[in-house]
Motif scaffolding. Structure first.
Motif, PDB file in Angstrom:
ATOM      1  N   UNK A 243      10.383  77.906  15.946  1.00 18.66           N
ATOM      2  CA  UNK A 243      10.612  79.110  15.112  1.00 18.66           C
ATOM      3  C   UNK A 243       9.853  80.286  15.715  1.00 18.66           C
ATOM      4  N   UNK A 244      10.261  81.478  15.299  1.00 12.32           N
ATOM      5  CA  UNK A 244       9.637  82.706  15.809  1.00 12.32           C
ATOM      6  C   UNK A 244       9.161  83.536  14.617  1.00 12.32           C
ATOM      7  N   UNK A 245       8.012  84.189  14.793  1.00 12.17           N
ATOM      8  CA  UNK A 245       7.412  84.953  13.690  1.00 12.17           C
ATOM      9  C   UNK A 245       7.652  86.451  13.836  1.00 12.17           C
ATOM     10  N   UNK A 246       6.917  87.215  13.026  1.00 11.91           N
ATOM     11  CA  UNK A 246       7.065  88.669  13.036  1.00 11.91           C
ATOM     12  C   UNK A 246       6.275  89.303  14.178  1.00 11.91           C
ATOM     13  N   UNK A 247       6.471  90.586  14.392  1.00  8.44           N
ATOM     14  CA  UNK A 247       5.749  91.311  15.448  1.00  8.44           C
ATOM     15  C   UNK A 247       5.949  92.813  15.265  1.00  8.44           C
ATOM     16  N   UNK A 248       5.283  93.593  16.077  1.00  5.72           N
ATOM     17  CA  UNK A 248       5.517  95.041  16.161  1.00  5.72           C
ATOM     18  C   UNK A 248       5.797  95.373  17.618  1.00  5.72           C
ATOM     19  N   UNK A 249       6.849  96.174  17.857  1.00  4.04           N
ATOM     20  CA  UNK A 249       7.271  96.427  19.242  1.00  4.04           C
ATOM     21  C   UNK A 249       7.602  97.900  19.451  1.00  4.04           C
ATOM     22  N   UNK A 250       7.126  98.440  20.551  1.00  7.12           N
ATOM     23  CA  UNK A 250       7.466  99.822  20.929  1.00  7.12           C
ATOM     24  C   UNK A 250       8.509  99.791  22.038  1.00  7.12           C
TER      25      UNK A 250
END
Ligand code: EPZ
Length: 416
Positions: free
Chosen positions: A221-228
Motif C-alpha cells: 500500500x501507499x500513503x499520503x505525501x506532499x509534492x511540488x
C-alpha cells in the motif's frame, strides 16, 4: 469561442514566472489514486487539462479539495468506480493513465478507446502490452477497453518505443504489483522522473527513472505525501522563443536549465544569448537570427513539443532550415496557418523545409492543437499588423495565463 488578438512588432522585455509542468502534474494527479492517504500537490499550473483530470479522478471516487489556485489535496482511499467515461478520454488522452492505478487498486479498469487527435493516431498498444505482461486480461468491446487482473504481478517489459505514457502507466501499475517490474527502453522525460519521485514519496520503490531501465519493487500500500510539481520546460521554451522572435530580452523565473539542453543548444546556434541566473534563465534574442536544422527525438533529444514554436522562429530567420518530426506522424498542422502569414514552408514527408522571410504579416488563423496554437501567437508577435487566433481552447489546455504573461513583458495581445 474566444479569440486571441496580437498586434505584432513589440520587442519583449521583462520577467516571466514559469508555472508547474502540465505533463508532470497530470500523471502525478492520476498517481494519487494509488494512495490510501492524503496527497497534497503544490505548484500546480492553472490549466483546463488540470481541471479535467481532477474531474476524472472524482468520477472514480477520489476526493479532490482545492487548497488554493495552485494546490489541491487528494484522498483516493475510497475509490470505487473503475470506468473512465468516454467524454473525458475523448477530451484528453492523458485520461488513459488511470488504467494503471485502477488495475493496481481495484483489479479492474474500463476506459473508452482514446480517439486520435490532431497530431496523430496515438495508439496505446504499448500500455496494454505492459498490463498483459503483468497478468491483466484485456478486452476491446463497444469502443471500450476492459482490463482485469486478480493481482498484478511484476514483469520484465521491453517497450518497442520509449513511450512517455506507457512508461508512466506501467510504472504506476508496478508500484502496487506483487514482485519486481523492470521497464526496458523506458522513456526518460523529466516529467516521468517527477512522477517516480512522487510515488517514492508515498512509500513506493522506483529506481532508475530518467534512464532507459526502470526497476519498480511492488509494495502492498501507499500513503499520503506532499509534492511540488517541477517547472514546465515547454512553457519556458515557448517564452524563450518569444524573446528570440521579437529580438527582445526576458528573465524566466523557475526554470531547470538541465531540462532544456537541446533547445538551449539550438537557440544559441541560431544566435541567442542564454545564461542561467539563480533559479531562472536570462535570454536575449538578436535581430536576424540564423536558420538551424532540428530533428525531434525522445528526451534527452530536441522535444517534439517545441517543434511548432521553433518553426515559427525559423520562418523569420536568414537562410533555409529543415525541421524533422520523428515522434508524431502528423505534427505540421501549424505550417498551413503560418503560410497564411507569409511563411515559406514546404512539407516533405516527416520534414518541413523553411525558407526564412523578411517579415510575416498578421492574418486570421486557427489553432489546430495546443503547441501549434502557441506557435501562432509567437508568429503574431513578430508579424506586421494584426493576427487573430481562433480555437484558443487548445492553447488554454496547456498554457497558464499566457496572454497576461506576454502582456506583462510588453506584448500587444488580448482576448476578444
Ligand atoms: C506525452 O504524450 C506528452 N503528453 C506529449 O505532450 C508529448 O508530445 C509526448 O509525451 C512525447 O514527448 C503528456 O505527457 C500528457 P508517447 P504521450 O506515448 O505519452 C507512439 C503536449 O503538447 N505510441 O511518448 O501520448 C505515439 O503514437 C503533449 O504537451 C505508440 O505507438 O506520448 C507517438 O507517435 C502532446 N503506442 C509516440 O509513441 C503506444 O502505446 C510518442 O507517444 C504509445 C505511444
Amino acid at each position: 469561442m474566444g479569440k486571441i488578438i496580437v498586434q505584432g512588432g513589440a520587442r519583449l522585455s521583462g520577467e516571466i514566472a514559469v508555472s508547474g509542468a502540465k505533463n508532470a502534474v497530470l500523471p502525478v494527479i492520476v498517481a494519487a489514486l494509488l494512495s490510501e492517504g492524503d496527497c497534497v500537490i503544490q505548484d500546480m499550473p492553472q490549466l483546463a487539462d488540470v481541471s479535467t483530470i481532477c474531474d476524472v479522478i472524482c468520477e472514480l471516487g477520489a476526493d479532490v479539495e482545492k487548497i488554493n489556485g495552485k494546490s489541491v489535496k487528494i484522498n483516493a482511499n475510497n475509490i470505487n468506480n473503475f470506468e473512465a467515461p468516454y467524454d473525458y478520454v475523448r477530451k484528453m488522452r492523458a485520461s488513459v493513465l488511470v488504467m494503471g492505478p485502477l488495475l493496481a487498486r481495484l483489479g479492474k479498469a474500463r476506459i473508452s478507446m482514446p480517439g486520435g487527435c490532431a497530431i496523430g493516431t496515438r495508439p496505446i498498444d504499448l500500455h496494454l502490452k505492459g498490463f498483459e505482461a503483468m497478468g491483466a486480461r484485456i478486452n476491446m468491446e463497444h469502443g471500450y477497453i476492459a482490463a482485469e487482473a486478480d493481482r498484478l504481478k511484476g514483469a520484465r517489459i521491453y517497450l518497442d518505443y520509449p513511450s512517455v505514457g506507457a512508461t508512466e502507466n506501467i510504472m504506476m501499475a508496478g508500484a502496487l504489483a506483487a514482485g519486481t517490474t523492470v521497464i526496458e527502453n523506458a522513456a526518460e522525460e523529466p516529467e516521468l522522473v517527477d512522477l517516480a519521485n512522487f510515488i517514492n514519496s508515498m512509500g513506493g520503490s522506483i529506481r532508475g527513472a530518467g534512464t532507459k531501465v526502470i526497476k519498480i519493487e511492488g509494495v502492498t500500500s501507499l500513503g499520503g505525501t506532499t509534492h511540488n510539481v517541477i517547472p514546465d520546460r515547454i512553457e519556458a521554451g515557448t517564452y524563450m522563443i518569444a524573446a528570440a522572435i521579437t529580438g527582445g530580452e526576458l528573465f524566466l523565473e523557475n526554470v531547470i536549465e538541465d531540462h532544456l539542453k537541446p533547445l538551449i543548444a539550438k537557440l544559441k546556434e541560431a544566435g541567442m544569448q542564454i545564461e542561467e541566473k539563480g533559479t531562472g534563465l536570462y535570454v536575449r534574442g538578436e535581430k536576424n537570427m540564423k536558420a538551424v536544422d532540428v530533428k525531434t527525438l525522445p528526451y534527452p533529444g530536441f522535444p517534439t513539443d517545441m517543434q511548432a514554436q521553433f518553426m515559427s522562429l525559423m520562418t523569420v530567420t536568414q537562410g533555409t532550415s529543415v525541421l524533422t518530426e520523428t515522434v508524431f506522424e502528423n505534427r505540421f498542422m501549424h505550417a498551413e496557418e503560418l503560410r497564411r502569414m507569409g511563411a515559406h514552408i514546404k512539407i516533405e514527408g516527416r520534414s518541413a523545409v523553411i525558407e526564412g522571410v523578411q517579415r510575416l504579416t498578421g492574418a486570421p488563423v486557427k489553432a489546430p492543437d495546443l503547441r501549434a496554437g502557441a506557435a501562432l501567437i509567437l508568429a503574431g508577435l513578430a508579424a506586421e499588423g494584426e493576427t487573430e487566433i481562433a480555437n484558443t481552447f487548445h492553447i488554454d489546455r496547456g498554457y497558464d495565463k499566457i496572454v497576461e504573461k506576454l502582456r506583462g513583458v510588453g506584448a500587444k495581445i488580448q482576448r476578444s
